[in-house]
Design an enzyme around this catalytic site. Structure first.
Site, short mmCIF file in Angstrom:
data_model
loop_
_atom_site.label_atom_id
_atom_site.label_comp_id
_atom_site.label_asym_id
_atom_site.label_seq_id
_atom_site.Cartn_x
_atom_site.Cartn_y
_atom_site.Cartn_z
N ASP A 132 6.64 -36.97 36.63
CA ASP A 132 6.46 -37.41 35.25
C ASP A 132 7.79 -37.32 34.51
O ASP A 132 8.47 -36.28 34.55
CB ASP A 132 5.43 -36.53 34.55
N TYR A 159 13.52 -37.75 27.40
CA TYR A 159 14.05 -36.56 28.05
C TYR A 159 15.53 -36.75 28.39
O TYR A 159 15.88 -37.41 29.37
CB TYR A 159 13.27 -36.22 29.32
N LYS A 219 6.86 -43.04 29.98
CA LYS A 219 6.23 -43.16 28.66
C LYS A 219 6.87 -44.27 27.83
O LYS A 219 7.97 -44.73 28.13
CB LYS A 219 6.33 -41.81 27.94
N GLY A 222 2.52 -28.25 30.29
CA GLY A 222 2.67 -26.95 29.65
C GLY A 222 1.58 -25.96 30.01
O GLY A 222 1.03 -25.31 29.12
#
Length: 341
Positions: A55, A60, A86, A237
Protein backbone atom coordinates in the site's frame (compact mmCIF):
# COMPACT_ATOMS: atom_id res chain seq x y z
CA UNK A 1 -1.93 -20.36 14.57
CA UNK A 2 -2.34 -17.70 11.88
CA UNK A 3 0.44 -17.15 9.35
CA UNK A 4 1.31 -13.97 7.45
CA UNK A 5 0.75 -15.84 4.19
CA UNK A 6 -2.86 -16.78 5.03
CA UNK A 7 -5.17 -15.13 2.50
CA UNK A 8 -8.65 -13.63 2.61
CA UNK A 9 -11.08 -12.42 -0.04
CA UNK A 10 -11.34 -8.66 -0.53
CA UNK A 11 -15.03 -7.85 -0.63
CA UNK A 12 -16.71 -8.50 -3.98
CA UNK A 13 -13.57 -7.76 -6.01
CA UNK A 14 -12.38 -11.30 -6.65
CA UNK A 15 -8.99 -10.35 -5.20
CA UNK A 16 -7.34 -12.34 -2.43
CA UNK A 17 -4.87 -10.60 -0.14
CA UNK A 18 -2.48 -11.81 2.59
CA UNK A 19 -3.62 -11.14 6.16
CA UNK A 20 -0.49 -9.04 6.72
CA UNK A 21 0.56 -6.57 4.03
CA UNK A 22 3.06 -3.75 3.79
CA UNK A 23 2.28 -0.13 4.65
CA UNK A 24 4.35 2.16 2.44
CA UNK A 25 4.14 5.45 4.36
CA UNK A 26 7.58 4.94 5.99
CA UNK A 27 9.12 4.67 2.51
CA UNK A 28 8.25 8.35 2.06
CA UNK A 29 10.80 9.02 4.83
CA UNK A 30 8.08 9.32 7.45
CA UNK A 31 9.68 10.65 10.69
CA UNK A 32 13.21 9.90 9.44
CA UNK A 33 14.98 9.62 6.12
CA UNK A 34 16.73 6.51 4.89
CA UNK A 35 18.36 5.32 1.70
CA UNK A 36 16.86 3.94 -1.49
CA UNK A 37 18.91 0.80 -0.89
CA UNK A 38 17.28 0.25 2.51
CA UNK A 39 13.84 0.89 1.01
CA UNK A 40 14.48 -1.68 -1.73
CA UNK A 41 15.69 -4.25 0.81
CA UNK A 42 12.62 -3.67 2.98
CA UNK A 43 10.14 -4.15 0.12
CA UNK A 44 12.04 -7.25 -1.00
CA UNK A 45 11.92 -8.69 2.52
CA UNK A 46 8.15 -8.19 2.63
CA UNK A 47 7.74 -9.85 -0.76
CA UNK A 48 9.99 -12.80 0.15
CA UNK A 49 8.15 -13.17 3.47
CA UNK A 50 4.77 -13.48 1.76
CA UNK A 51 3.42 -10.05 2.79
CA UNK A 52 2.51 -9.36 -0.82
CA UNK A 53 0.04 -6.52 -0.52
CA UNK A 54 1.84 -3.19 -0.92
CA UNK A 55 0.00 0.00 0.00
CA UNK A 56 1.32 3.41 -0.99
CA UNK A 57 0.07 6.89 -1.93
CA UNK A 58 1.24 9.97 -3.86
CA UNK A 59 1.27 11.88 -0.55
CA UNK A 60 3.93 9.67 1.08
CA UNK A 61 7.14 11.63 0.53
CA UNK A 62 5.39 13.50 -2.31
CA UNK A 63 5.92 10.63 -4.74
CA UNK A 64 8.93 9.04 -3.04
CA UNK A 65 7.09 5.99 -1.66
CA UNK A 66 5.49 5.16 -5.01
CA UNK A 67 8.85 5.45 -6.78
CA UNK A 68 10.54 3.20 -4.22
CA UNK A 69 7.83 0.52 -4.21
CA UNK A 70 7.66 0.50 -8.00
CA UNK A 71 11.42 0.24 -8.34
CA UNK A 72 11.57 -2.72 -5.94
CA UNK A 73 8.65 -4.63 -7.51
CA UNK A 74 9.09 -3.70 -11.17
CA UNK A 75 10.66 -6.91 -12.49
CA UNK A 76 8.72 -9.36 -10.32
CA UNK A 77 5.76 -11.30 -11.79
CA UNK A 78 2.85 -8.83 -11.69
CA UNK A 79 0.29 -11.42 -10.62
CA UNK A 80 2.39 -12.42 -7.60
CA UNK A 81 1.43 -9.38 -5.50
CA UNK A 82 -1.34 -6.83 -4.98
CA UNK A 83 -0.74 -3.09 -5.18
CA UNK A 84 -2.78 -0.33 -3.54
CA UNK A 85 -2.48 3.42 -4.03
CA UNK A 86 -4.64 6.50 -3.56
CA UNK A 87 -6.22 9.51 -5.27
CA UNK A 88 -7.11 13.01 -4.11
CA UNK A 89 -3.80 14.84 -4.43
CA UNK A 90 -2.02 15.72 -7.65
CA UNK A 91 1.72 16.31 -7.42
CA UNK A 92 2.97 19.49 -9.09
CA UNK A 93 6.67 20.38 -9.47
CA UNK A 94 8.03 22.93 -7.00
CA UNK A 95 11.55 23.65 -5.69
CA UNK A 96 12.08 21.47 -2.66
CA UNK A 97 13.41 24.40 -0.59
CA UNK A 98 9.97 26.02 -0.89
CA UNK A 99 8.19 22.95 0.49
CA UNK A 100 7.36 21.75 3.98
CA UNK A 101 7.38 17.97 4.10
CA UNK A 102 5.74 17.90 7.53
CA UNK A 103 6.18 14.39 8.94
CA UNK A 104 8.11 13.35 5.81
CA UNK A 105 11.77 14.17 6.35
CA UNK A 106 13.02 13.68 2.80
CA UNK A 107 10.71 14.54 -0.07
CA UNK A 108 10.73 14.88 -3.84
CA UNK A 109 10.33 18.37 -5.37
CA UNK A 110 6.55 18.32 -5.71
CA UNK A 111 3.64 19.77 -3.79
CA UNK A 112 0.37 17.96 -3.23
CA UNK A 113 -2.67 19.81 -4.57
CA UNK A 114 -6.11 18.48 -3.61
CA UNK A 115 -8.16 17.40 -6.60
CA UNK A 116 -11.09 15.01 -6.19
CA UNK A 117 -12.61 15.73 -9.61
CA UNK A 118 -13.29 13.21 -12.39
CA UNK A 119 -10.36 14.45 -14.47
CA UNK A 120 -8.18 14.84 -11.39
CA UNK A 121 -8.62 11.19 -10.43
CA UNK A 122 -7.86 9.98 -13.96
CA UNK A 123 -4.74 12.17 -13.99
CA UNK A 124 -3.72 10.96 -10.53
CA UNK A 125 -3.95 7.30 -11.55
CA UNK A 126 -1.99 7.94 -14.75
CA UNK A 127 0.72 9.73 -12.75
CA UNK A 128 0.86 6.91 -10.18
CA UNK A 129 1.21 4.29 -12.90
CA UNK A 130 4.15 6.26 -14.30
CA UNK A 131 5.84 6.59 -10.88
CA UNK A 132 5.27 2.90 -10.12
CA UNK A 133 6.24 1.72 -13.62
CA UNK A 134 3.10 -0.45 -13.72
CA UNK A 135 0.20 -0.91 -16.12
CA UNK A 136 -2.44 -1.48 -13.46
CA UNK A 137 -3.32 -0.96 -9.81
CA UNK A 138 -5.23 -3.55 -7.79
CA UNK A 139 -6.81 -1.36 -5.11
CA UNK A 140 -7.56 2.35 -5.60
CA UNK A 141 -8.52 4.40 -2.56
CA UNK A 142 -9.87 7.94 -2.09
CA UNK A 143 -7.39 9.52 0.31
CA UNK A 144 -8.10 11.58 3.42
CA UNK A 145 -11.65 12.89 3.02
CA UNK A 146 -11.92 13.47 6.76
CA UNK A 147 -11.96 16.26 9.34
CA UNK A 148 -8.45 15.28 10.45
CA UNK A 149 -7.06 16.31 7.04
CA UNK A 150 -9.31 19.17 5.96
CA UNK A 151 -9.78 20.90 9.31
CA UNK A 152 -13.55 21.11 9.71
CA UNK A 153 -16.73 19.15 9.10
CA UNK A 154 -17.83 21.72 6.51
CA UNK A 155 -14.58 21.26 4.56
CA UNK A 156 -14.89 17.47 4.78
CA UNK A 157 -18.44 17.57 3.44
CA UNK A 158 -17.35 19.81 0.57
CA UNK A 159 -14.61 17.34 -0.41
CA UNK A 160 -17.03 14.42 0.01
CA UNK A 161 -19.43 16.08 -2.42
CA UNK A 162 -16.60 16.76 -4.87
CA UNK A 163 -15.39 13.19 -4.97
CA UNK A 164 -18.80 11.52 -5.10
CA UNK A 165 -19.94 13.74 -7.99
CA UNK A 166 -16.59 13.57 -9.80
CA UNK A 167 -13.72 11.30 -8.85
CA UNK A 168 -15.94 8.39 -7.78
CA UNK A 169 -17.37 8.17 -11.31
CA UNK A 170 -13.82 7.99 -12.67
CA UNK A 171 -13.04 5.17 -10.24
CA UNK A 172 -16.09 3.22 -11.43
CA UNK A 173 -14.88 3.63 -15.01
CA UNK A 174 -11.37 2.46 -14.12
CA UNK A 175 -12.79 -0.59 -12.35
CA UNK A 176 -14.97 -1.42 -15.37
CA UNK A 177 -11.92 -1.10 -17.63
CA UNK A 178 -9.90 -3.33 -15.23
CA UNK A 179 -7.22 -0.71 -14.74
CA UNK A 180 -8.11 -1.27 -11.06
CA UNK A 181 -9.76 -4.30 -9.44
CA UNK A 182 -11.16 -2.80 -6.25
CA UNK A 183 -12.14 0.70 -5.14
CA UNK A 184 -12.60 2.26 -1.73
CA UNK A 185 -11.31 5.01 0.54
CA UNK A 186 -8.47 5.40 3.00
CA UNK A 187 -9.52 7.41 6.05
CA UNK A 188 -8.89 7.88 9.78
CA UNK A 189 -12.52 8.33 10.89
CA UNK A 190 -15.33 5.80 11.27
CA UNK A 191 -18.16 8.22 10.43
CA UNK A 192 -16.51 9.35 7.21
CA UNK A 193 -15.84 5.74 6.26
CA UNK A 194 -19.47 4.74 6.83
CA UNK A 195 -20.72 7.72 4.85
CA UNK A 196 -18.72 6.52 1.86
CA UNK A 197 -19.91 2.94 2.34
CA UNK A 198 -23.55 4.03 2.14
CA UNK A 199 -23.04 6.47 -0.75
CA UNK A 200 -21.42 4.26 -3.40
CA UNK A 201 -20.52 0.81 -4.65
CA UNK A 202 -17.23 0.19 -2.86
CA UNK A 203 -15.24 -3.01 -2.33
CA UNK A 204 -13.10 -2.06 0.66
CA UNK A 205 -11.93 0.66 3.01
CA UNK A 206 -8.57 1.28 4.58
CA UNK A 207 -9.41 2.39 8.12
CA UNK A 208 -6.38 3.67 9.99
CA UNK A 209 -6.20 3.26 13.76
CA UNK A 210 -9.94 2.93 14.38
CA UNK A 211 -10.43 -0.82 14.83
CA UNK A 212 -7.73 -1.94 17.20
CA UNK A 213 -7.15 -3.50 20.59
CA UNK A 214 -7.76 0.00 21.99
CA UNK A 215 -10.74 1.08 19.87
CA UNK A 216 -13.77 -0.89 18.71
CA UNK A 217 -16.40 1.76 17.94
CA UNK A 218 -16.45 0.45 14.35
CA UNK A 219 -18.56 -2.42 15.73
CA UNK A 220 -21.52 -0.06 16.31
CA UNK A 221 -22.71 0.42 12.73
CA UNK A 222 -19.80 0.39 10.26
CA UNK A 223 -18.78 -3.26 10.52
CA UNK A 224 -22.38 -4.57 10.57
CA UNK A 225 -23.03 -2.60 7.37
CA UNK A 226 -19.82 -3.96 5.81
CA UNK A 227 -20.99 -7.48 6.67
CA UNK A 228 -24.35 -6.84 4.97
CA UNK A 229 -22.75 -5.42 1.82
CA UNK A 230 -19.69 -7.73 1.59
CA UNK A 231 -17.23 -4.86 2.06
CA UNK A 232 -13.80 -5.58 3.49
CA UNK A 233 -11.67 -3.47 5.77
CA UNK A 234 -7.93 -3.08 5.48
CA UNK A 235 -6.64 -2.04 8.89
CA UNK A 236 -3.90 0.56 8.95
CA UNK A 237 -2.20 1.66 12.15
CA UNK A 238 -2.91 -1.54 14.12
CA UNK A 239 -0.56 -0.26 16.84
CA UNK A 240 -2.44 3.08 17.15
CA UNK A 241 0.72 4.92 16.00
CA UNK A 242 2.97 3.00 18.34
CA UNK A 243 1.68 2.48 21.86
CA UNK A 244 0.36 -1.03 21.17
CA UNK A 245 3.83 -1.99 19.94
CA UNK A 246 5.95 -0.27 22.58
CA UNK A 247 3.57 -0.59 25.51
CA UNK A 248 2.90 2.23 27.96
CA UNK A 249 6.48 3.47 28.08
CA UNK A 250 7.48 7.09 28.56
CA UNK A 251 7.14 8.92 25.26
CA UNK A 252 4.72 6.35 23.77
CA UNK A 253 2.73 7.66 20.81
CA UNK A 254 -1.01 7.39 20.25
CA UNK A 255 -2.76 9.01 17.25
CA UNK A 256 0.45 10.75 16.08
CA UNK A 257 0.99 12.48 19.45
CA UNK A 258 2.21 11.61 22.94
CA UNK A 259 -0.28 9.26 24.56
CA UNK A 260 -2.56 10.89 27.19
CA UNK A 261 -2.68 9.52 30.72
CA UNK A 262 -5.96 7.62 30.32
CA UNK A 263 -4.67 5.77 27.24
CA UNK A 264 -1.41 4.95 29.05
CA UNK A 265 -3.38 3.47 31.96
CA UNK A 266 -5.65 1.40 29.70
CA UNK A 267 -2.65 0.01 27.81
CA UNK A 268 -0.95 -0.89 31.13
CA UNK A 269 -4.04 -2.91 32.08
CA UNK A 270 -4.15 -4.66 28.69
CA UNK A 271 -0.43 -5.41 29.00
CA UNK A 272 -0.99 -6.98 32.42
CA UNK A 273 -3.59 -9.38 31.00
CA UNK A 274 -1.31 -10.28 28.09
CA UNK A 275 1.57 -10.87 30.50
CA UNK A 276 -0.51 -13.30 32.57
CA UNK A 277 -0.96 -15.40 29.44
CA UNK A 278 2.66 -15.11 28.30
CA UNK A 279 1.70 -13.12 25.18
CA UNK A 280 3.31 -9.91 23.94
CA UNK A 281 1.02 -6.90 23.73
CA UNK A 282 2.07 -6.35 20.11
CA UNK A 283 1.03 -9.90 19.19
CA UNK A 284 -2.44 -9.39 20.61
CA UNK A 285 -2.66 -6.03 18.81
CA UNK A 286 -1.77 -7.55 15.43
CA UNK A 287 -4.06 -10.54 15.71
CA UNK A 288 -7.14 -8.94 17.27
CA UNK A 289 -8.61 -7.08 14.24
CA UNK A 290 -8.49 -10.26 12.15
CA UNK A 291 -11.02 -11.83 14.48
CA UNK A 292 -13.67 -9.98 12.48
CA UNK A 293 -14.58 -11.77 9.22
CA UNK A 294 -14.84 -8.47 7.34
CA UNK A 295 -11.25 -7.51 8.15
CA UNK A 296 -9.23 -8.80 5.21
CA UNK A 297 -5.74 -7.60 6.08
CA UNK A 298 -3.53 -5.45 8.28
CA UNK A 299 -0.90 -3.18 6.76
CA UNK A 300 1.66 -2.20 9.38
CA UNK A 301 4.43 0.03 8.11
CA UNK A 302 8.08 -0.99 8.09
CA UNK A 303 11.34 0.75 7.30
CA UNK A 304 13.84 -2.14 7.39
CA UNK A 305 14.08 -5.88 6.71
CA UNK A 306 14.46 -6.38 10.47
CA UNK A 307 11.07 -4.75 11.06
CA UNK A 308 9.50 -7.04 8.46
CA UNK A 309 10.88 -10.05 10.32
CA UNK A 310 9.73 -8.59 13.64
CA UNK A 311 6.18 -8.20 12.29
CA UNK A 312 6.19 -11.85 11.20
CA UNK A 313 7.56 -13.10 14.53
CA UNK A 314 5.10 -10.95 16.50
CA UNK A 315 2.13 -12.16 14.45
CA UNK A 316 2.81 -15.87 14.17
CA UNK A 317 2.17 -16.93 17.76
CA UNK A 318 -0.55 -18.92 19.49
CA UNK A 319 -2.86 -16.77 21.60
CA UNK A 320 -5.16 -18.63 24.01
CA UNK A 321 -8.89 -17.89 23.89
CA UNK A 322 -8.68 -17.18 27.62
CA UNK A 323 -6.70 -13.99 26.94
CA UNK A 324 -9.53 -12.48 24.91
CA UNK A 325 -12.05 -13.66 27.49
CA UNK A 326 -10.09 -12.01 30.31
CA UNK A 327 -9.83 -8.72 28.39
CA UNK A 328 -13.61 -8.74 27.99
CA UNK A 329 -14.18 -9.69 31.63
CA UNK A 330 -12.05 -6.71 32.76
CA UNK A 331 -13.86 -4.27 30.45
CA UNK A 332 -10.79 -3.81 28.25
CA UNK A 333 -12.38 -5.27 25.12
CA UNK A 334 -15.95 -4.93 23.94
CA UNK A 335 -18.04 -8.01 24.74
CA UNK A 336 -19.38 -8.10 21.15
CA UNK A 337 -15.91 -8.02 19.55
CA UNK A 338 -15.23 -11.21 17.56
CA UNK A 339 -11.80 -12.59 18.42
CA UNK A 340 -9.36 -14.79 16.51
CA UNK A 341 -9.85 -18.53 16.66
Amino acid sequence: MMHVTDRRKLGKSGLEVPVIGFGGAPLGSLYQEFSDEQARATVSAAYDGGMRLFDTAPFYGFGLSEHRIGEALRWLPRDSYALSTKVGRLLRPKPVEQLDGGLFKKILPFEGVYDYSYDGVLRSVEDSLQRLGMDRIDILLIHDVDVWTHGSEAARLQRFGEVMSGGYRAMLRLREERVVRAIGAGINEIQACEEFARAGDFDCFLLAGRYTLLEQAALDTLLPYCAEQNISLLIGGPYNTGILATGAVEGAYYNYALAPAEIMERVRRIEAVCSRHGVRLASAALQFPLGHPNVATLIPGARSPDEIEQNRAIFEVDIPAALWADLKAEGLLRPDAPTPG
